[in-house]
Motif scaffolding. Sequence first.
Motif, PDB file in Angstrom:
ATOM      1  N   GLY A   1      -5.223   0.810   5.727  1.00 38.98           N
ATOM      2  CA  GLY A   1      -6.078  -0.354   5.520  1.00 38.98           C
ATOM      3  C   GLY A   1      -5.349  -1.672   5.459  1.00 38.98           C
TER       4      GLY A   1
ATOM      5  N   THR B   1     -11.340  -4.206   6.954  1.00 34.56           N
ATOM      6  CA  THR B   1     -10.704  -3.226   7.829  1.00 34.56           C
ATOM      7  C   THR B   1     -11.626  -2.846   8.991  1.00 34.56           C
ATOM      8  OG1 THR B   1      -9.643  -1.061   7.902  1.00 34.56           O
ATOM      9  CG2 THR B   1     -11.574  -1.261   6.506  1.00 34.56           C
TER      10      THR B   1
ATOM     11  N   ARG C   1     -13.455  -0.522  -6.755  1.00 34.61           N
ATOM     12  CA  ARG C   1     -13.067  -1.911  -7.008  1.00 34.61           C
ATOM     13  C   ARG C   1     -12.103  -1.928  -8.198  1.00 34.61           C
ATOM     14  NH1 ARG C   1     -16.843  -5.265  -4.281  1.00 34.61           N
ATOM     15  NH2 ARG C   1     -18.766  -4.169  -3.710  1.00 34.61           N
TER      16      ARG C   1
ATOM     17  N   LEU D   1       0.849  -1.180   0.000  1.00 38.51           N
ATOM     18  CA  LEU D   1       0.000   0.000   0.000  1.00 38.51           C
ATOM     19  C   LEU D   1       0.888   1.233   0.000  1.00 38.51           C
ATOM     20  CD1 LEU D   1      -2.747  -0.765   2.708  1.00 38.51           C
ATOM     21  CD2 LEU D   1      -3.006  -0.874   0.227  1.00 38.51           C
TER      22      LEU D   1
ATOM     23  N   LEU E   1     -10.271  -7.492   1.435  1.00 37.05           N
ATOM     24  CA  LEU E   1      -9.554  -8.448   0.602  1.00 37.05           C
ATOM     25  C   LEU E   1     -10.336  -9.758   0.622  1.00 37.05           C
ATOM     26  CD1 LEU E   1      -5.886  -7.831   1.816  1.00 37.05           C
ATOM     27  CD2 LEU E   1      -6.832  -7.180  -0.400  1.00 37.05           C
TER      28      LEU E   1
ATOM     29  N   THR F   1      -1.835   5.645   2.203  1.00 38.46           N
ATOM     30  CA  THR F   1      -3.077   4.875   2.231  1.00 38.46           C
ATOM     31  C   THR F   1      -3.130   3.993   3.470  1.00 38.46           C
ATOM     32  OG1 THR F   1      -3.083   4.823  -0.187  1.00 38.46           O
ATOM     33  CG2 THR F   1      -4.520   3.260   0.938  1.00 38.46           C
TER      34      THR F   1
ATOM     35  N   LYS G   1     -10.069  -6.814  -4.431  1.00 37.77           N
ATOM     36  CA  LYS G   1      -9.696  -5.711  -3.542  1.00 37.77           C
ATOM     37  C   LYS G   1     -10.767  -4.628  -3.606  1.00 37.77           C
ATOM     38  CE  LYS G   1      -5.772  -5.492  -5.770  1.00 37.77           C
ATOM     39  NZ  LYS G   1      -4.435  -5.045  -6.234  1.00 37.77           N
TER      40      LYS G   1
ATOM     41  N   TYR H   1     -11.697  -0.739  -2.016  1.00 35.79           N
ATOM     42  CA  TYR H   1     -11.231   0.456  -1.314  1.00 35.79           C
ATOM     43  C   TYR H   1     -12.407   1.409  -1.126  1.00 35.79           C
ATOM     44  CZ  TYR H   1      -6.415  -0.875  -2.601  1.00 35.79           C
ATOM     45  OH  TYR H   1      -5.225  -1.525  -2.753  1.00 35.79           O
TER      46      TYR H   1
ATOM     47  N   ALA I   1      -7.923   0.903   2.192  1.00 30.46           N
ATOM     48  CA  ALA I   1      -8.056  -0.459   1.664  1.00 30.46           C
ATOM     49  C   ALA I   1      -9.019  -1.213   2.572  1.00 30.46           C
ATOM     50  CB  ALA I   1      -6.694  -1.146   1.626  1.00 30.46           C
ATOM     51  N   ARG I   2     -10.213  -1.417   2.084  1.00 30.94           N
ATOM     52  CA  ARG I   2     -11.337  -1.853   2.926  1.00 30.94           C
ATOM     53  C   ARG I   2     -11.499  -3.362   3.026  1.00 30.94           C
ATOM     54  NH1 ARG I   2     -17.506   0.451   2.488  1.00 30.94           N
ATOM     55  NH2 ARG I   2     -18.633  -1.422   3.056  1.00 30.94           N
TER      56      ARG I   2
END
Length: 313
Positions: A144, A302, A239, A138, A287, A142, A169, A171, A284-285
Amino acid sequence: MPSPLPVRDGVGATRLHVPLRGPWPTIADYMAERFFHLDPERLRVRFDRGEIVARDGRPLPRDTPLGAEEFVWYYREPPVEKDIPFEIEILHQDADLVVVDKPHFLPTTPGGKYLQNSALVRLRNLLGVPELTPIHRLDRATAGLLMFSVRPQTRGAYQLLFENREVQKVYEAVSTRPADWDDARPALAGHPLPLVYRNHIVKHRSQVCVQVDETREPNAETLIELLGSDERVIHTLLRPHSGRMHQLRVHLAALGAGILHDGFYPVLLPEAPDDFARPLQLLARELRFTDPLSGAERVFTTRRRLQEAPAAD
Protein backbone atom coordinates in the motif's frame (compact mmCIF):
# COMPACT_ATOMS: atom_id res chain seq x y z
CA MET A 1 25.49 13.64 10.65
CA PRO A 2 26.12 13.93 6.89
CA SER A 3 27.87 11.07 5.15
CA PRO A 4 31.23 11.83 3.51
CA LEU A 5 30.37 9.26 0.82
CA PRO A 6 27.74 9.83 -1.88
CA VAL A 7 24.81 7.53 -2.54
CA ARG A 8 25.97 4.69 -4.79
CA ASP A 9 23.56 2.59 -6.86
CA GLY A 10 20.71 3.99 -4.79
CA VAL A 11 22.32 2.96 -1.49
CA GLY A 12 23.79 5.32 1.09
CA ALA A 13 26.96 4.52 3.01
CA THR A 14 26.65 2.86 6.41
CA ARG A 15 27.85 4.77 9.48
CA LEU A 16 29.40 2.78 12.33
CA HIS A 17 29.99 4.12 15.83
CA VAL A 18 33.39 2.96 17.07
CA PRO A 19 34.22 2.95 20.81
CA LEU A 20 37.06 5.29 21.76
CA ARG A 21 38.41 2.86 24.35
CA GLY A 22 38.44 -0.91 24.63
CA PRO A 23 40.50 -4.09 24.27
CA TRP A 24 40.98 -3.73 20.50
CA PRO A 25 44.33 -2.25 19.32
CA THR A 26 42.86 -0.95 16.07
CA ILE A 27 39.54 0.02 14.55
CA ALA A 28 39.94 -2.92 12.18
CA ASP A 29 40.28 -5.28 15.15
CA TYR A 30 37.07 -3.90 16.65
CA MET A 31 35.20 -4.29 13.37
CA ALA A 32 36.51 -7.84 12.92
CA GLU A 33 35.03 -8.77 16.30
CA ARG A 34 31.85 -6.75 15.77
CA PHE A 35 31.24 -8.46 12.41
CA PHE A 36 32.43 -11.89 13.53
CA HIS A 37 30.42 -13.59 10.79
CA LEU A 38 32.66 -12.03 8.12
CA ASP A 39 36.12 -13.14 7.06
CA PRO A 40 38.42 -10.85 9.13
CA GLU A 41 41.15 -10.68 6.51
CA ARG A 42 38.64 -9.76 3.82
CA LEU A 43 37.47 -6.92 6.08
CA ARG A 44 41.04 -5.69 6.58
CA VAL A 45 41.59 -5.74 2.82
CA ARG A 46 38.73 -3.27 2.55
CA PHE A 47 40.83 -0.88 4.68
CA ASP A 48 43.75 -1.42 2.31
CA ARG A 49 41.52 -0.55 -0.66
CA GLY A 50 40.46 2.73 0.99
CA GLU A 51 36.85 1.61 1.44
CA ILE A 52 36.60 2.50 5.16
CA VAL A 53 36.64 6.27 5.63
CA ALA A 54 36.59 8.87 8.37
CA ARG A 55 34.12 11.72 8.83
CA ASP A 56 36.07 13.90 6.41
CA GLY A 57 36.13 11.15 3.75
CA ARG A 58 39.77 10.28 4.42
CA PRO A 59 40.51 6.55 3.89
CA LEU A 60 41.68 4.82 7.05
CA PRO A 61 44.56 2.32 6.99
CA ARG A 62 44.10 -1.03 8.66
CA ASP A 63 46.42 -0.04 11.54
CA THR A 64 44.38 3.03 12.55
CA PRO A 65 44.41 2.84 16.36
CA LEU A 66 41.22 2.60 18.38
CA GLY A 67 40.26 6.07 19.57
CA ALA A 68 41.45 7.86 16.45
CA GLU A 69 37.92 8.08 15.04
CA GLU A 70 34.50 7.81 16.70
CA PHE A 71 32.63 7.13 13.45
CA VAL A 72 33.56 5.40 10.22
CA TRP A 73 31.65 5.05 6.96
CA TYR A 74 31.62 2.29 4.37
CA TYR A 75 29.39 0.77 1.72
CA ARG A 76 27.78 -2.52 2.59
CA GLU A 77 28.88 -5.32 0.34
CA PRO A 78 25.74 -6.25 -1.60
CA PRO A 79 24.18 -9.56 -0.59
CA VAL A 80 23.13 -12.17 -3.10
CA GLU A 81 19.49 -11.19 -3.31
CA LYS A 82 16.46 -13.15 -4.37
CA ASP A 83 14.44 -11.00 -6.74
CA ILE A 84 11.08 -9.74 -5.54
CA PRO A 85 9.01 -9.90 -8.74
CA PHE A 86 6.61 -7.05 -8.01
CA GLU A 87 6.82 -3.45 -9.14
CA ILE A 88 6.27 -0.20 -7.27
CA GLU A 89 3.60 2.05 -8.76
CA ILE A 90 4.21 5.81 -8.47
CA LEU A 91 0.93 7.55 -7.63
CA HIS A 92 2.20 11.11 -7.13
CA GLN A 93 5.41 13.04 -7.64
CA ASP A 94 6.20 16.71 -7.09
CA ALA A 95 9.18 18.77 -5.94
CA ASP A 96 8.77 17.64 -2.33
CA LEU A 97 6.84 14.36 -2.20
CA VAL A 98 6.73 11.00 -3.91
CA VAL A 99 3.81 8.72 -3.04
CA VAL A 100 3.89 5.10 -4.16
CA ASP A 101 1.90 1.88 -3.95
CA LYS A 102 4.33 -0.61 -2.41
CA PRO A 103 3.81 -4.29 -3.21
CA HIS A 104 3.80 -7.04 -0.61
CA PHE A 105 7.21 -8.57 0.26
CA LEU A 106 9.23 -5.44 -0.60
CA PRO A 107 10.89 -3.77 2.42
CA THR A 108 10.74 0.00 2.74
CA THR A 109 14.49 0.42 3.34
CA PRO A 110 17.60 -1.75 2.88
CA GLY A 111 18.33 -4.20 5.66
CA GLY A 112 19.55 -7.73 6.21
CA LYS A 113 19.39 -9.68 2.96
CA TYR A 114 17.54 -6.93 1.08
CA LEU A 115 19.41 -4.08 -0.55
CA GLN A 116 18.49 -3.43 -4.18
CA ASN A 117 15.18 -5.15 -3.44
CA SER A 118 13.90 -2.35 -1.22
CA ALA A 119 11.45 0.40 -2.07
CA LEU A 120 13.95 3.14 -1.26
CA VAL A 121 16.79 1.84 -3.45
CA ARG A 122 14.50 0.96 -6.34
CA LEU A 123 13.00 4.46 -6.31
CA ARG A 124 16.34 6.25 -5.98
CA ASN A 125 17.62 4.39 -9.02
CA LEU A 126 14.39 4.81 -10.98
CA LEU A 127 13.96 8.53 -10.32
CA GLY A 128 17.62 9.51 -10.08
CA VAL A 129 17.05 11.21 -6.71
CA PRO A 130 19.78 10.12 -4.28
CA GLU A 131 18.33 12.33 -1.49
CA LEU A 132 15.00 10.45 -1.53
CA THR A 133 14.08 9.38 2.02
CA PRO A 134 11.02 7.60 3.44
CA ILE A 135 8.85 9.76 5.70
CA HIS A 136 7.28 6.71 7.33
CA ARG A 137 7.55 2.94 6.90
CA LEU A 138 5.49 -0.12 6.11
CA ASP A 139 6.31 -3.67 7.15
CA ARG A 140 7.84 -5.73 4.37
CA ALA A 141 4.73 -7.94 4.39
CA THR A 142 2.30 -5.01 4.09
CA ALA A 143 1.31 -3.46 0.76
CA GLY A 144 0.00 0.00 0.00
CA LEU A 145 0.74 3.69 0.36
CA LEU A 146 4.22 4.89 1.20
CA MET A 147 5.47 8.49 1.19
CA PHE A 148 8.99 9.71 0.44
CA SER A 149 10.61 13.10 0.86
CA VAL A 150 12.45 14.48 -2.16
CA ARG A 151 14.28 17.44 -0.61
CA PRO A 152 16.07 17.72 2.76
CA GLN A 153 14.89 21.34 2.99
CA THR A 154 11.22 20.35 3.39
CA ARG A 155 11.61 16.85 4.88
CA GLY A 156 11.18 17.90 8.49
CA ALA A 157 7.79 19.52 7.88
CA TYR A 158 6.37 16.25 6.57
CA GLN A 159 8.04 14.09 9.21
CA LEU A 160 6.43 16.24 11.91
CA LEU A 161 3.00 15.37 10.53
CA PHE A 162 3.59 11.73 11.43
CA GLU A 163 5.30 12.49 14.74
CA ASN A 164 2.34 14.68 15.78
CA ARG A 165 -0.24 12.15 14.51
CA GLU A 166 -1.64 14.65 12.03
CA VAL A 167 -1.82 12.09 9.20
CA GLN A 168 -5.03 10.06 9.06
CA LYS A 169 -4.06 6.52 8.06
CA VAL A 170 -6.57 3.92 6.89
CA TYR A 171 -5.82 0.25 6.32
CA GLU A 172 -7.84 -2.76 5.35
CA ALA A 173 -7.39 -6.41 6.24
CA VAL A 174 -8.88 -9.79 5.45
CA SER A 175 -9.16 -12.42 8.20
CA THR A 176 -10.55 -15.91 8.45
CA ARG A 177 -14.22 -15.78 9.42
CA PRO A 178 -14.45 -16.49 13.19
CA ALA A 179 -16.37 -19.63 14.16
CA ASP A 180 -18.93 -17.59 16.10
CA TRP A 181 -19.45 -14.97 13.36
CA ASP A 182 -23.05 -13.78 12.93
CA ASP A 183 -23.77 -11.68 9.83
CA ALA A 184 -26.82 -10.20 11.55
CA ARG A 185 -24.78 -9.12 14.60
CA PRO A 186 -21.14 -8.73 13.50
CA ALA A 187 -18.81 -8.82 16.47
CA LEU A 188 -15.24 -9.79 17.35
CA ALA A 189 -14.55 -11.53 20.67
CA GLY A 190 -17.99 -10.44 21.85
CA HIS A 191 -17.46 -6.77 20.93
CA PRO A 192 -19.99 -5.44 18.35
CA LEU A 193 -18.52 -3.76 15.29
CA PRO A 194 -17.48 -1.05 14.82
CA LEU A 195 -15.25 -1.11 17.89
CA VAL A 196 -12.22 0.66 19.33
CA TYR A 197 -9.58 -1.74 20.58
CA ARG A 198 -6.75 -0.75 22.92
CA ASN A 199 -3.87 -2.50 24.63
CA HIS A 200 -0.24 -1.94 25.60
CA ILE A 201 2.31 -3.15 23.06
CA VAL A 202 5.97 -3.64 23.97
CA LYS A 203 8.85 -4.46 21.60
CA HIS A 204 11.84 -6.22 23.15
CA ARG A 205 15.04 -6.00 21.13
CA SER A 206 15.78 -9.71 21.37
CA GLN A 207 12.36 -10.82 20.13
CA VAL A 208 10.88 -10.85 16.63
CA CYS A 209 7.28 -10.38 17.76
CA VAL A 210 5.94 -7.63 19.96
CA GLN A 211 4.39 -8.48 23.31
CA VAL A 212 1.17 -7.32 24.97
CA ASP A 213 1.36 -6.18 28.60
CA GLU A 214 -2.12 -6.33 30.09
CA THR A 215 -0.92 -4.70 33.34
CA ARG A 216 -0.05 -1.35 31.76
CA GLU A 217 -2.11 1.50 30.40
CA PRO A 218 -2.91 1.18 26.68
CA ASN A 219 -0.46 2.80 24.26
CA ALA A 220 -2.03 1.44 21.05
CA GLU A 221 -5.52 2.15 19.73
CA THR A 222 -7.35 1.08 16.56
CA LEU A 223 -10.86 1.73 15.28
CA ILE A 224 -12.11 -1.41 13.51
CA GLU A 225 -15.03 -1.30 11.08
CA LEU A 226 -16.60 -3.98 8.91
CA LEU A 227 -16.37 -3.71 5.13
CA GLY A 228 -17.91 -7.07 4.29
CA SER A 229 -17.82 -10.82 4.76
CA ASP A 230 -18.60 -14.10 3.06
CA GLU A 231 -18.59 -17.75 4.09
CA ARG A 232 -14.75 -17.73 4.23
CA VAL A 233 -13.51 -14.37 5.48
CA ILE A 234 -14.27 -11.01 7.02
CA HIS A 235 -12.98 -7.76 5.49
CA THR A 236 -12.25 -4.93 7.93
CA LEU A 237 -11.29 -1.25 7.75
CA LEU A 238 -8.69 -0.20 10.29
CA ARG A 239 -8.01 3.33 11.53
CA PRO A 240 -4.99 3.32 13.87
CA HIS A 241 -4.77 6.21 16.30
CA SER A 242 -1.24 5.21 17.27
CA GLY A 243 1.57 3.64 15.28
CA ARG A 244 3.06 0.82 17.34
CA MET A 245 5.03 -1.91 15.61
CA HIS A 246 2.71 -4.64 14.22
CA GLN A 247 -0.22 -2.90 15.93
CA LEU A 248 -2.94 -3.86 13.46
CA ARG A 249 -1.78 -7.47 13.24
CA VAL A 250 -1.68 -7.76 17.04
CA HIS A 251 -5.09 -6.14 17.55
CA LEU A 252 -6.93 -8.35 15.08
CA ALA A 253 -5.19 -11.47 16.39
CA ALA A 254 -6.18 -10.54 19.96
CA LEU A 255 -9.81 -10.36 18.80
CA GLY A 256 -9.69 -13.81 17.25
CA ALA A 257 -9.41 -12.51 13.69
CA GLY A 258 -5.73 -12.87 12.83
CA ILE A 259 -4.92 -11.55 9.36
CA LEU A 260 -4.73 -14.17 6.63
CA HIS A 261 -1.21 -15.46 5.89
CA ASP A 262 0.33 -13.78 8.95
CA GLY A 263 3.32 -15.84 10.05
CA PHE A 264 3.81 -13.83 13.26
CA TYR A 265 0.42 -13.49 14.97
CA PRO A 266 -1.29 -15.08 16.79
CA VAL A 267 1.43 -17.79 16.49
CA LEU A 268 5.01 -17.28 15.31
CA LEU A 269 5.61 -19.83 12.58
CA PRO A 270 9.05 -21.19 11.61
CA GLU A 271 10.92 -19.01 9.13
CA ALA A 272 10.25 -20.09 5.57
CA PRO A 273 10.90 -18.74 2.06
CA ASP A 274 8.42 -16.15 0.79
CA ASP A 275 5.32 -17.65 -0.77
CA PHE A 276 4.43 -15.00 -3.33
CA ALA A 277 0.99 -16.60 -3.80
CA ARG A 278 0.09 -16.00 -0.15
CA PRO A 279 0.78 -12.36 0.75
CA LEU A 280 -0.25 -10.98 4.12
CA GLN A 281 -3.76 -9.62 3.67
CA LEU A 282 -3.03 -6.15 5.02
CA LEU A 283 -3.11 -3.02 2.87
CA ALA A 284 -2.32 0.64 3.61
CA ARG A 285 -5.36 2.09 1.88
CA GLU A 286 -5.45 5.85 2.45
CA LEU A 287 -3.34 8.77 3.69
CA ARG A 288 -5.01 12.11 4.45
CA PHE A 289 -3.36 15.27 5.82
CA THR A 290 -3.06 19.04 5.51
CA ASP A 291 0.04 19.86 3.52
CA PRO A 292 2.41 21.79 5.83
CA LEU A 293 3.79 23.84 2.93
CA SER A 294 0.70 24.79 0.95
CA GLY A 295 -2.08 24.29 3.50
CA ALA A 296 -4.00 22.20 0.95
CA GLU A 297 -5.82 19.02 1.91
CA ARG A 298 -4.01 16.00 0.48
CA VAL A 299 -5.65 12.60 0.05
CA PHE A 300 -3.91 9.57 -1.48
CA THR A 301 -5.64 6.24 -2.08
CA THR A 302 -4.17 2.88 -3.04
CA ARG A 303 -5.01 1.23 -6.36
CA ARG A 304 -4.28 -2.20 -4.94
CA ARG A 305 -6.80 -4.74 -3.73
CA LEU A 306 -6.41 -7.58 -1.28
CA GLN A 307 -6.68 -10.82 -3.24
CA GLU A 308 -8.69 -12.60 -0.51
CA ALA A 309 -11.27 -9.81 -0.08
CA PRO A 310 -14.91 -10.90 -0.55
CA ALA A 311 -15.96 -10.50 -4.15
CA ALA A 312 -19.02 -8.48 -3.20
CA ASP A 313 -16.98 -5.70 -1.53
